[in-house]
Design a protein around this motif. Structure first.
Motif, PDB file in Angstrom:
ATOM      1  N   LYS A 179       0.839  -1.197   0.000  1.00 42.29           N
ATOM      2  CA  LYS A 179       0.000   0.000   0.000  1.00 42.29           C
ATOM      3  C   LYS A 179       0.876   1.250   0.000  1.00 42.29           C
ATOM      4  N   GLY A 180       0.548   2.189  -0.895  1.00 40.49           N
ATOM      5  CA  GLY A 180       1.346   3.402  -1.011  1.00 40.49           C
ATOM      6  C   GLY A 180       2.492   3.291  -1.997  1.00 40.49           C
ATOM      7  N   ARG A 181       2.820   2.070  -2.386  1.00 43.20           N
ATOM      8  CA  ARG A 181       3.891   1.857  -3.376  1.00 43.20           C
ATOM      9  C   ARG A 181       3.350   1.307  -4.688  1.00 43.20           C
ATOM     10  N   PHE A 182       2.331   0.463  -4.617  1.00 39.35           N
ATOM     11  CA  PHE A 182       1.731  -0.144  -5.808  1.00 39.35           C
ATOM     12  C   PHE A 182       0.388   0.519  -6.093  1.00 39.35           C
ATOM     13  N   THR A 183       0.068   0.618  -7.385  1.00 42.80           N
ATOM     14  CA  THR A 183      -1.223   1.142  -7.799  1.00 42.80           C
ATOM     15  C   THR A 183      -1.803   0.256  -8.889  1.00 42.80           C
ATOM     16  N   ILE A 184      -3.007  -0.248  -8.660  1.00 41.89           N
ATOM     17  CA  ILE A 184      -3.699  -1.044  -9.667  1.00 41.89           C
ATOM     18  C   ILE A 184      -4.662  -0.128 -10.419  1.00 41.89           C
ATOM     19  N   SER A 185      -4.744  -0.332 -11.728  1.00 45.92           N
ATOM     20  CA  SER A 185      -5.646   0.469 -12.548  1.00 45.92           C
ATOM     21  C   SER A 185      -6.103  -0.389 -13.717  1.00 45.92           C
ATOM     22  N   ARG A 186      -7.065   0.132 -14.461  1.00 49.72           N
ATOM     23  CA  ARG A 186      -7.567  -0.613 -15.611  1.00 49.72           C
ATOM     24  C   ARG A 186      -7.925   0.327 -16.732  1.00 49.72           C
ATOM     25  N   ASP A 187      -7.812  -0.183 -17.954  1.00 50.54           N
ATOM     26  CA  ASP A 187      -8.221   0.538 -19.156  1.00 50.54           C
ATOM     27  C   ASP A 187      -9.125  -0.415 -19.931  1.00 50.54           C
ATOM     28  N   ASP A 188     -10.425  -0.239 -19.803  1.00 49.21           N
ATOM     29  CA  ASP A 188     -11.362  -1.167 -20.432  1.00 49.21           C
ATOM     30  C   ASP A 188     -11.339  -1.068 -21.950  1.00 49.21           C
ATOM     31  N   ALA A 189     -10.963   0.074 -22.477  1.00 46.56           N
ATOM     32  CA  ALA A 189     -10.862   0.207 -23.933  1.00 46.56           C
ATOM     33  C   ALA A 189      -9.757  -0.686 -24.489  1.00 46.56           C
ATOM     34  N   LYS A 190      -8.767  -0.967 -23.647  1.00 42.14           N
ATOM     35  CA  LYS A 190      -7.655  -1.817 -24.068  1.00 42.14           C
ATOM     36  C   LYS A 190      -7.739  -3.213 -23.449  1.00 42.14           C
ATOM     37  N   ASN A 191      -8.806  -3.474 -22.716  1.00 37.00           N
ATOM     38  CA  ASN A 191      -8.949  -4.780 -22.048  1.00 37.00           C
ATOM     39  C   ASN A 191      -7.710  -5.120 -21.230  1.00 37.00           C
ATOM     40  N   THR A 192      -7.223  -4.157 -20.489  1.00 35.21           N
ATOM     41  CA  THR A 192      -5.959  -4.337 -19.782  1.00 35.21           C
ATOM     42  C   THR A 192      -6.057  -3.805 -18.356  1.00 35.21           C
ATOM     43  N   VAL A 193      -5.461  -4.545 -17.439  1.00 37.67           N
ATOM     44  CA  VAL A 193      -5.305  -4.089 -16.062  1.00 37.67           C
ATOM     45  C   VAL A 193      -3.805  -3.940 -15.802  1.00 37.67           C
ATOM     46  N   TYR A 194      -3.458  -2.925 -15.031  1.00 40.76           N
ATOM     47  CA  TYR A 194      -2.065  -2.599 -14.784  1.00 40.76           C
ATOM     48  C   TYR A 194      -1.734  -2.694 -13.290  1.00 40.76           C
ATOM     49  N   LEU A 195      -0.456  -2.903 -13.021  1.00 41.32           N
ATOM     50  CA  LEU A 195       0.046  -2.775 -11.656  1.00 41.32           C
ATOM     51  C   LEU A 195       1.317  -1.937 -11.722  1.00 41.32           C
ATOM     52  N   GLN A 196       1.191  -0.686 -11.302  1.00 43.19           N
ATOM     53  CA  GLN A 196       2.346   0.203 -11.224  1.00 43.19           C
ATOM     54  C   GLN A 196       3.035  -0.034  -9.894  1.00 43.19           C
ATOM     55  N   MET A 197       4.311  -0.393  -9.950  1.00 40.91           N
ATOM     56  CA  MET A 197       5.058  -0.724  -8.746  1.00 40.91           C
ATOM     57  C   MET A 197       6.215   0.255  -8.592  1.00 40.91           C
ATOM     58  N   ASN A 198       6.184   1.033  -7.540  1.00 43.05           N
ATOM     59  CA  ASN A 198       7.228   2.006  -7.250  1.00 43.05           C
ATOM     60  C   ASN A 198       7.952   1.640  -5.966  1.00 43.05           C
ATOM     61  N   SER A 199       9.115   2.254  -5.766  1.00 45.69           N
ATOM     62  CA  SER A 199       9.906   2.031  -4.553  1.00 45.69           C
ATOM     63  C   SER A 199      10.063   0.538  -4.271  1.00 45.69           C
ATOM     64  N   LEU A 200      10.420  -0.192  -5.291  1.00 41.27           N
ATOM     65  CA  LEU A 200      10.501  -1.649  -5.166  1.00 41.27           C
ATOM     66  C   LEU A 200      11.572  -2.070  -4.176  1.00 41.27           C
TER      67      LEU A 200
END
Length: 122
Positions: free
Chosen positions: A64-85
């Motif tokens: 929490k606070g480092r990862f962000t989940i998001s989605r783009d339904d137009a691209k049928n894609t879900v993302y996981l942005q991972m920072n401060s790994l």
């Protein structure tokens, strides 16, 4: 739905990666989605999930606070942005369709992808 993850790789501690999960099918926008990870010798653990609308997300406390989940339904894609790994983030990361939103139990997720490897060096 079939899921294909990508975006993994080798990164130094403190760095960032963005994972992608591409879904087949026309009903992607109706599904809540999640990301799990499995480190060597450990059980698969929940990392993050997002509702079908994208309006609600929840995370493993340690990301929490480092990862962000998001989605783009137009691209049928879900993302996981991972920072401060961190080295302890090293794992194979999987995306899956949520069968019971709000759960963190892998048995409440289905249609698993093949996974993408993330290695964080110290």
């Amino acid at each position: 739905v079939q899921l294909v993850e990508s975006g993994g790789g080798l990164v130094q501690a403190g760095g960032s990666l963005r994972l992608s999960c591409a879904a087949s099918g026309r009903t992607f926008s109706k599904y809540a989605m999640g990301w799990f990870r499995q480190a060597p010798g450990k059980e698969r653990e929940f990392a993050a999930a997002i509702s079908w609308s994208g309006g609600t997300t929840y995370y493993l406390d340690s990301v929490k606070g480092r990862f962000t989940i998001s989605r783009d339904d137009a691209k049928n894609t879900v993302y996981l942005q991972m920072n401060s790994l961190k080295p302890e983030d090293t794992a194979v990361y999987y995306c899956a369709r949520s069968l019971r939103f709000g759960s963190r139990d892998s048995s409440d997720f289905g249609s698993w992808g093949q996974g993408t490897q993330v290695i964080v060096s110290s």
